[in-house]
Write a protein that holds these residues in place. Structure first.
Motif, short mmCIF file in Angstrom:
data_model
loop_
_atom_site.label_atom_id
_atom_site.label_comp_id
_atom_site.label_asym_id
_atom_site.label_seq_id
_atom_site.Cartn_x
_atom_site.Cartn_y
_atom_site.Cartn_z
N ALA B 19 0.83 -1.21 0.00
CA ALA B 19 0.00 0.00 0.00
C ALA B 19 0.86 1.26 0.00
O ALA B 19 0.58 2.21 -0.74
CB ALA B 19 -0.94 -0.01 1.20
N VAL B 20 1.91 1.27 0.82
CA VAL B 20 2.78 2.46 0.89
C VAL B 20 3.48 2.65 -0.46
O VAL B 20 3.64 3.77 -0.95
CB VAL B 20 3.80 2.32 2.04
CG1 VAL B 20 4.86 3.42 1.97
CG2 VAL B 20 3.08 2.36 3.39
N ASP B 21 3.88 1.53 -1.06
CA ASP B 21 4.58 1.58 -2.34
C ASP B 21 3.71 2.23 -3.43
O ASP B 21 4.22 2.93 -4.31
CB ASP B 21 4.95 0.15 -2.76
CG ASP B 21 6.00 0.13 -3.87
OD1 ASP B 21 6.99 0.89 -3.76
OD2 ASP B 21 5.81 -0.62 -4.84
N LYS B 22 2.40 2.03 -3.35
CA LYS B 22 1.48 2.59 -4.35
C LYS B 22 1.09 4.04 -4.05
O LYS B 22 0.53 4.72 -4.91
CB LYS B 22 0.18 1.77 -4.37
CG LYS B 22 0.26 0.47 -5.14
CD LYS B 22 -1.13 -0.15 -5.21
CE LYS B 22 -1.13 -1.47 -5.97
NZ LYS B 22 -2.49 -2.01 -6.11
N ALA B 23 1.30 4.48 -2.80
CA ALA B 23 0.82 5.82 -2.41
C ALA B 23 1.72 6.89 -3.01
O ALA B 23 2.92 6.91 -2.77
CB ALA B 23 0.79 5.94 -0.89
#
Lengths: 324, 324
Positions: B19-23
């Motif tokens: 999720a952090v990677d996509k944010a």
């Protein structure tokens, strides 16, 4: 106790009356109407005043719940009420919200007041779902479907056309669009793909029906982007077959967190009475506005800005113990 | 950019990584583990550190996302992390939330930090639904159902019993209870009426299976109030048949606004991966905590306290135009 005033006494105003009457922390100061106050017999025990008397209540009402329609009432009147009172309204013309917000936010801040706009179930609870769903599942698409049910805003808009005596508009979701969304395929759907709008209109004697039909079908924001069916019927037929105010709908978000890992989030509402439920939501947000105004907050808020703990009459400790 | 640290690298930690990677507005500073950092190969390109090195990152991380379990990891460790960092966690032992909140709120305020506890889908999105539904429809009852799906918290709790090598626990809603709620009859249901808990346990060689089964069935908060079925199986069988992490459930509220006028509100989630979705929700709330901390807010918050606009990387103007 939170002192509440109700401005406007149509279906929505009656819904708010019922909700305020049940709220253990609220007192209804009065109903304010543009009609002759003596012509109104409220469903709860409360005084009825003319809107001309609003200024007499400055300092005596914590929040005014505005129950007019979005087509003309709210754009014309909210500004004047907000100069003297905190307000909550159900403005639901989605395309005009930014302009409505900007105008009222300025008025509220200049006068040290607090307003909440676009409260209800859509905009309102459905907006909360769209916002949280999109944040929780950023790689996805969301879809809102309404109905089958009467849209008060759309019915109201038709009634304002020259030659229309009465009207009811149903919003109907298209089954094939719903099935496509539920499949997880993230289809690209236009507003026209998703819903049908069906209108039952009572024309005044001698009215130009072709003009009415054209005015409905070409009305921007309300009908122009949809397939719209218009039926002309008698007043008797309208009262007999189209007086139910049930509604509903749902917000879906379909998306993925990694390749092949999908999720489906859905909020659905089945409402026996659209105005009673909308009135109940307005009342909960009126509580929030009264509390936030007491904390010194000014300006205009939407459901995105208000911590949901303020909607409850319970303590934060109770909420953490029982609802978290 | 918001600088994020991830503490703990199990299923949930991997979900947060994705999720952090996509944010678009977040940068992952590192994963922090109690294991040997060199033993971990993260699914995204990010450094791995020992939790012993956490203090070196003071001032360099806007929010730490805590990915440990609720049975022992979070109660033992959150306090220490919160002394130096803003945090978000998914503490999900409902009965112990008030105590956990009180302890951490004190630590956060003393150290000028901000924490969010009990974030995910339940507690989390389901709590939001329970709170808004009860405020919108005060005269009613709400019901939460989970599953069928694996509860990570409950599986984790079983794994901590002496003699247990591995375990998976499924929560299964009882169909007859669900049907009763949907009928609008507002039935009075105990936790036992609503769900079954089915456990698949791999025991260590020579372990006391009777002790394990008794320990599971009598475990307070987790199993004691439910009908619980325990199966002992082999490690191979567990890996082959019980490695899916799908879950779901729903929150229903049934009630009325006046005599004979009823409404049904429902939130439902269908999740392919519980930890990936929970990780995605934690990441959205980590954004909110980073923003609110920047505004000077301290203490501990829950989903009831955080205006939902903070969950988004979009502007308030965008949200009002597109999601309201």
């Amino acid at each position: 106790m939170i002192n509440v005033g109700i401005v406007g006494y149509g279906n929505l105003g009656r819904g708010v009356c019922l909700a305020v009457d049940k709220a253990p922390d609220m007192n209804c100061v009065g109903i304010f109407t543009r009609r002759d106050p003596s012509s109104i017999k409220p469903i709860i025990d409360v005084n009825v005043y003319s809107t001309d008397e609003l200024e007499k209540f400055i300092g005596k009402v914590d929040v005014m719940i505005l129950c007019g329609g979005s087509a003309t009432d709210l754009p014309a009147n909210t500004e004047n009420v907000l100069k003297n009172f905190n307000t909550v309204d159900s403005f639901d013309t989605h395309a005009k919200i930014p302009e409505y917000f900007a105008k009222l936010d300025k008025v509220a801040k200049e006068n040290g007041k607090l307003g909440a706009i676009s409260i209800g179930w859509d905009p309102g609870l459905f907006s909360v779902a769209r916002m949280i769903f999109s944040a929780a599942l950023p790689d996805g698409e969301d879809y809102t479907f309404w109905g089958k049910g009467v849209s008060q805003g759309h019915s109201d808009a038709i009634r304002r056309i020259k030659g229309v005596k009465n009207a009811i508009q149903y919003t109907i979701p298209k089954e094939e669009a719903l099935a496509a969304v539920r499949s997880g395929s993230c289809p690209n759907l236009t507003v026209r793909d998703k819903h049908l709008r069906e209108c039952f209109v009572v024309a005044e004697d001698g009215a130009d029906k072709a003009y009415i039909e054209k005015s409905i079908k070409e009305m921007p924001n309300y009908f122009a982007d949809y397939d719209t069916i218009v039926h002309f019927i008698s007043e008797e037929e309208l009262k007999q077959n189209h007086s139910k105010l049930s509604h509903g709908g749902f917000v879906l978000r379909s998306g993925k967190t990694s390749d092949g890992v999908s999720h489906l989030l859905e909020l659905s509402l089945k409402l026996d009475s659209n105005p009673q439920f909308t009135g109940s939501v307005l009342t909960a947000y009126a509580r929030a506005i009264a509390k936030l105004a007491k904390e010194g907050k000014t300006g205009v808020l939407t459901v995105f800005d208000i911590p949901i703990k303020y909607l409850s009459d319970k303590s934060e400790e109770f909420l953490r113990s029982h609802l978290l």
